[in-house]
Write a protein that holds these residues in place. Structure first.
Motif, PDB file in Angstrom:
ATOM      1  N   VAL A  35      17.460  -4.037  -7.285  1.00  0.00           N
ATOM      2  CA  VAL A  35      17.450  -3.254  -6.817  1.00  0.00           C
ATOM      3  C   VAL A  35      16.098  -2.494  -6.370  1.00  0.00           C
ATOM      4  N   ALA A  36      16.218  -2.456  -5.152  1.00  0.00           N
ATOM      5  CA  ALA A  36      14.688  -1.995  -4.920  1.00  0.00           C
ATOM      6  C   ALA A  36      15.126  -0.624  -4.029  1.00  0.00           C
ATOM      7  N   ARG A  37      14.150   1.030  -3.947  1.00  0.00           N
ATOM      8  CA  ARG A  37      14.404   1.820  -2.940  1.00  0.00           C
ATOM      9  C   ARG A  37      12.689   1.474  -2.512  1.00  0.00           C
ATOM     10  N   TYR A  38      12.467   2.245  -0.930  1.00  0.00           N
ATOM     11  CA  TYR A  38      11.800   1.718  -0.395  1.00  0.00           C
ATOM     12  C   TYR A  38      11.002   2.763   0.001  1.00  0.00           C
ATOM     13  N   SER A  39       9.450   2.906   0.759  1.00  0.00           N
ATOM     14  CA  SER A  39       9.637   4.015   1.049  1.00  0.00           C
ATOM     15  C   SER A  39       7.944   4.372   1.901  1.00  0.00           C
ATOM     16  N   THR A  40       6.766   4.885   2.171  1.00  0.00           N
ATOM     17  CA  THR A  40       5.873   4.143   2.792  1.00  0.00           C
ATOM     18  C   THR A  40       4.475   5.384   2.068  1.00  0.00           C
ATOM     19  N   LEU A  41       3.736   4.790   1.700  1.00  0.00           N
ATOM     20  CA  LEU A  41       2.347   5.394   1.137  1.00  0.00           C
ATOM     21  C   LEU A  41       1.176   5.585   2.052  1.00  0.00           C
ATOM     22  N   GLN A  42       0.839   7.112   2.581  1.00  0.00           N
ATOM     23  CA  GLN A  42       0.268   7.127   3.947  1.00  0.00           C
ATOM     24  C   GLN A  42      -1.308   7.804   2.723  1.00  0.00           C
ATOM     25  N   ILE A  43      -2.335   7.496   3.336  1.00  0.00           N
ATOM     26  CA  ILE A  43      -3.445   7.065   2.232  1.00  0.00           C
ATOM     27  C   ILE A  43      -4.913   7.412   3.879  1.00  0.00           C
ATOM     28  N   GLY A  44      -4.875   8.476   3.635  1.00  0.00           N
ATOM     29  CA  GLY A  44      -5.883   8.449   4.937  1.00  0.00           C
ATOM     30  C   GLY A  44      -5.688   7.841   6.599  1.00  0.00           C
ATOM     31  N   GLU A  45      -5.887   7.092   7.379  1.00  0.00           N
ATOM     32  CA  GLU A  45      -5.697   6.538   8.124  1.00  0.00           C
ATOM     33  C   GLU A  45      -4.471   5.359   7.866  1.00  0.00           C
ATOM     34  N   HIS A  46      -4.340   5.006   6.678  1.00  0.00           N
ATOM     35  CA  HIS A  46      -3.807   3.520   5.886  1.00  0.00           C
ATOM     36  C   HIS A  46      -2.300   3.871   5.475  1.00  0.00           C
ATOM     37  N   ARG A  47      -1.831   3.147   6.422  1.00  0.00           N
ATOM     38  CA  ARG A  47      -0.217   2.898   5.399  1.00  0.00           C
ATOM     39  C   ARG A  47       0.432   1.570   5.399  1.00  0.00           C
ATOM     40  N   TYR A  48       0.655   2.271   3.924  1.00  0.00           N
ATOM     41  CA  TYR A  48       1.415   1.622   3.305  1.00  0.00           C
ATOM     42  C   TYR A  48       3.023   1.440   3.122  1.00  0.00           C
ATOM     43  N   THR A  49       3.822   0.531   3.218  1.00  0.00           N
ATOM     44  CA  THR A  49       4.870   0.291   2.480  1.00  0.00           C
ATOM     45  C   THR A  49       5.420  -0.455   1.282  1.00  0.00           C
ATOM     46  N   THR A  50       6.191   0.994   0.342  1.00  0.00           N
ATOM     47  CA  THR A  50       5.752   0.458  -0.684  1.00  0.00           C
ATOM     48  C   THR A  50       7.401   0.450  -1.810  1.00  0.00           C
ATOM     49  N   ALA A  51       7.927  -0.132  -2.305  1.00  0.00           N
ATOM     50  CA  ALA A  51       9.238  -0.618  -3.442  1.00  0.00           C
ATOM     51  C   ALA A  51       9.252  -0.138  -4.309  1.00  0.00           C
ATOM     52  N   THR A  52      10.164   0.686  -5.058  1.00  0.00           N
ATOM     53  CA  THR A  52      10.028   0.752  -6.168  1.00  0.00           C
ATOM     54  C   THR A  52      11.741   0.238  -6.931  1.00  0.00           C
ATOM     55  N   THR A  53      10.971  -0.662  -7.972  1.00  0.00           N
ATOM     56  CA  THR A  53      12.668  -1.135  -8.279  1.00  0.00           C
ATOM     57  C   THR A  53      12.385  -1.011  -9.462  1.00  0.00           C
ATOM     58  N   ASP A  54      13.951  -1.677  -9.889  1.00  0.00           N
ATOM     59  CA  ASP A  54      14.805  -1.428 -11.216  1.00  0.00           C
ATOM     60  C   ASP A  54      13.841  -2.143 -12.715  1.00  0.00           C
ATOM     61  N   GLN A  55      13.041  -3.129 -12.330  1.00  0.00           N
ATOM     62  CA  GLN A  55      12.626  -3.697 -12.891  1.00  0.00           C
ATOM     63  C   GLN A  55      10.576  -3.024 -13.695  1.00  0.00           C
ATOM     64  N   ASP A  56      11.138  -1.600 -13.501  1.00  0.00           N
ATOM     65  CA  ASP A  56       9.418  -0.977 -13.964  1.00  0.00           C
ATOM     66  C   ASP A  56       7.991  -1.429 -13.139  1.00  0.00           C
ATOM     67  N   VAL A  57       8.269  -1.909 -12.268  1.00  0.00           N
ATOM     68  CA  VAL A  57       7.256  -2.303 -10.943  1.00  0.00           C
ATOM     69  C   VAL A  57       7.560  -1.963 -10.087  1.00  0.00           C
ATOM     70  N   ASP A  58       6.503  -0.945  -9.404  1.00  0.00           N
ATOM     71  CA  ASP A  58       5.830  -0.722  -8.161  1.00  0.00           C
ATOM     72  C   ASP A  58       5.181  -1.517  -7.517  1.00  0.00           C
ATOM     73  N   ILE A  59       5.758  -2.092  -6.329  1.00  0.00           N
ATOM     74  CA  ILE A  59       5.120  -2.698  -4.689  1.00  0.00           C
ATOM     75  C   ILE A  59       4.654  -2.268  -4.126  1.00  0.00           C
ATOM     76  N   PHE A  60       3.349  -2.278  -3.139  1.00  0.00           N
ATOM     77  CA  PHE A  60       2.774  -2.378  -2.156  1.00  0.00           C
ATOM     78  C   PHE A  60       1.958  -3.519  -1.697  1.00  0.00           C
ATOM     79  N   GLU A  61       2.099  -3.064  -0.227  1.00  0.00           N
ATOM     80  CA  GLU A  61       1.757  -4.135   0.643  1.00  0.00           C
ATOM     81  C   GLU A  61       0.952  -3.714   1.669  1.00  0.00           C
ATOM     82  N   SER A  62      -0.031  -4.443   0.977  1.00  0.00           N
ATOM     83  CA  SER A  62      -1.500  -4.154   2.377  1.00  0.00           C
ATOM     84  C   SER A  62      -1.011  -5.003   3.593  1.00  0.00           C
ATOM     85  N   ASN A  63      -0.721  -4.621   4.668  1.00  0.00           N
ATOM     86  CA  ASN A  63      -0.588  -5.877   5.926  1.00  0.00           C
ATOM     87  C   ASN A  63      -1.467  -5.127   6.282  1.00  0.00           C
TER      88      ASN A  63
END
Length: 543
Positions: A35-63
């Motif tokens: 089970v994952a819960r999606y959100s967006t992380l903004q760092i300055g001008e850079h935006r990243y899609t993230t997902a918090t899972t029920d496996q105690d792993v936070d996933i971040f995508e650098s597209n």
């Protein structure tokens, strides 16, 4: 231990939509119930899609796909091909394909300039002369303005495209001459076609000189590297040959469409063209078309070899395809080497009077445009991925001073994310695929912290080292505790890491080609690996 688990994903070709890499990972067989819960992380001008899972792993995508000079799809793949040509010519000018100092050589820039000038020039004779002979100077002027805007737009990506402005100016001069001091149709077509023939020959000659210059001025550790550097020179020539043929056929088709029962256009302009260009040039064009067709077919041989081997010996299919590719790369320069003297002989030798033959300009170019057939598969379906993959490599290797370069932007986006996560108390494992592995390796080389990295389907050894002599691996194994290379034995792009210090990192899978690596990774194993890495790091810091 106070650490949080962060998994950073870096995609390869494809997965260009934000969040699509995370979705592909979560769709894997071992992750179907996550089970994952999606959100967006903004760092300055850079935006990243993230997902918090029920496996105690936070996933971040650098597209990084948005850094590409063109987001291609459908017909845009043709523009992608043009930018790919520019990337080939740009990279071929330098002694070393590394981020540090480079030394350009004159022959490379000369060939690039003549090629780009010739590419724009071959667009002019059929279009402009057609409009002028049709007594439509306004349409001719409109065409010149449109192509001028195209030159201005493309030169933003590569300043050498300004060479095309010279041929724009030359054609504009012919157009103005026709307006204020009308030439005869025969004179106009003569002036507009002879330069086309001249620059066709000059382009081949410059290509041969550049091949010699690359061989004499560049230091090659292997035959493979030299062959690929050659491809940067001769493939653009064949692409230009295809462009010229297609434009001529389109122009002649327009001539037929606008003609009054074909009596005016097809009774005058093609005949004047034949007189202006000479029939011997027709023969040279026919030879160029045949040569281009053969070379396009040779470039498709690795694909056919791969498909055949997949049915017989899947584990050997990738290696057989690579060997076939190397053979093709070695045959094509030989064909190009003989093309220039044959072209000159065919031009110089007298030919029959075109009026005494049944071959019209329309028949000739519709027949010779078959040279395009050998390259068409690269524009459609799965084979187009090869074009994109090659393009991404060339965009990444192009000098940072060029607007087609993506290296700084791609590396910066990933580095900013990793530094943010480390500062926020995360223990980081980077999972990357294909071209994304090169970006990840470059980022790891810049960071002092020990991180974990899994590369999958990586061209770091099989393509970058073998063919391009660019080493992204040396020293990283000792610097980072958790380093694995996952590859499939039938992946024609990827392979095992063979350098001596990295021999224990390879993890072979059986089949599956170059795609869908994400679905093979289990988040539970990822979590355990990150936790283990965190414990090792804590023990090392305590000691």
């Amino acid at each position: 231990m106070g650490f949080k688990n962060a998994l950073v994903l870096v995609h390869g070709v494809g997965h260009t939509d934000e969040g699509s890499t995370i979705e592909a990972l979560l769709e894997g067989e071992g992750n179907g119930a996550v089970v994952a819960r999606y959100s967006t992380l903004q760092i300055g001008e850079h935006r990243y899609t993230t997902a918090t899972t029920d496996q105690d792993v936070d996933i971040f995508e650098s597209n990084w796909s948005q850094t590409r000079p063109l987001q291609s799809g459908g017909p845009k793949i043709l523009l992608e091909a043009l930018l790919l040509v520019l990337g080939m010519l740009q990279v071929s000018q330098f002694q070393k394909l590394e981020p540090n100092e480079r030394r350009s050589f004159f022959l490379g820039r000369l060939y690039k300039g003549i090629f780009l000038g010739g590419l724009f020039w071959c667009l002019h004779p059929p279009i402009v002369s057609m409009f002028v002979v049709a007594e439509q100077p306004f349409l001719a002027g409109t065409w010149l303005v449109a192509l001028g805007l195209a030159v201005w737009w493309f030169q933003r990506f590569d300043k050498d495209l300004r060479w095309g402005a010279a041929w724009l100016g030359a054609t504009l001069l012919l157009w103005l001459t026709h307006l204020f001091a009308p030439l005869s149709e025969e004179q106009y077509v003569l002036l507009s076609t002879r330069p086309y023939a001249i620059f066709t020959g000059l382009t081949v000659l410059a290509a041969l000189l550049t091949l010699a210059g690359i061989r004499l001025q560049l230091d090659f550790k292997s035959r493979r590297g030299r062959d690929v550097r050659y491809a940067f020179v001769y493939v653009p020539f064949f692409v230009a040959s295809c462009v010229g043929a297609v434009v001529w056929v389109i122009a002649l088709s327009m001539a037929r469409a606008f003609a009054d029962d074909g009596a005016y256009f097809l009774g005058s302009w093609p005949n004047y063209y034949a007189l202006g260009l000479q029939y011997s040039i027709h023969r040279a064009e026919m030879y160029s078309g045949l040569l281009t067709f053969i070379c396009g077919a040779l470039l498709l041989l690795p694909l056919l070899t791969y498909l055949r081997a997949k049915k017989i010996a899947p584990a050997e299919s990738a290696e057989k395809a690579r060997r076939t590719f190397e053979i093709a790369l070695r045959i094509i320069p030989i064909l190009l080497l003989f093309s220039f003297p044959i072209f000159i002989v065919l031009v110089i030798l007298p030919g029959p009077d075109p009026n005494e033959t049944a071959t019209s300009v329309w028949e000739a170019y519709t027949t010779w445009s078959a040279r395009v057939l050998g390259f068409l598969p690269f524009l459609f379906g799965g084979v187009a991925v090869a074009l994109k993959a090659t393009g991404d490599v060339l965009y990444y290797l192009s000098p940072n001073t060029e607007l087609i370069s993506v290296r700084d932007r791609a590396v910066t986006k990933l580095r900013v994310l990793v530094e943010h996560l480390l500062g926020d108390g995360y223990q980081v494992l980077i999972l990357s695929h294909s071209q994304g592995t090169i970006i990840a390796l470059d980022v790891l080389a810049q960071l002092p912290e020990k991180l974990g990295i899994w590369i999958s389907g990586s061209p770091s050894d099989s393509l970058y080292i073998d063919y391009l002599e660019v080493d992204r691996l040396t020293g990283l194994r000792a610097k980072h505790d958790e380093f694995k290379n996952y590859y499939r034995q039938d992946d024609v792009i990827a392979g095992q890491v063979r350098s001596s210090e990295n021999t224990d990192i390879n993890r072979a899978w059986t089949e599956g080609g170059h795609t869908n690596y994400w679905k093979e990774f289990d988040l539970i194993k990822v979590r355990d690996t990150i936790s283990s890495l965190a414990e090792r790091t804590t023990r090392a810091s305590s000691a």
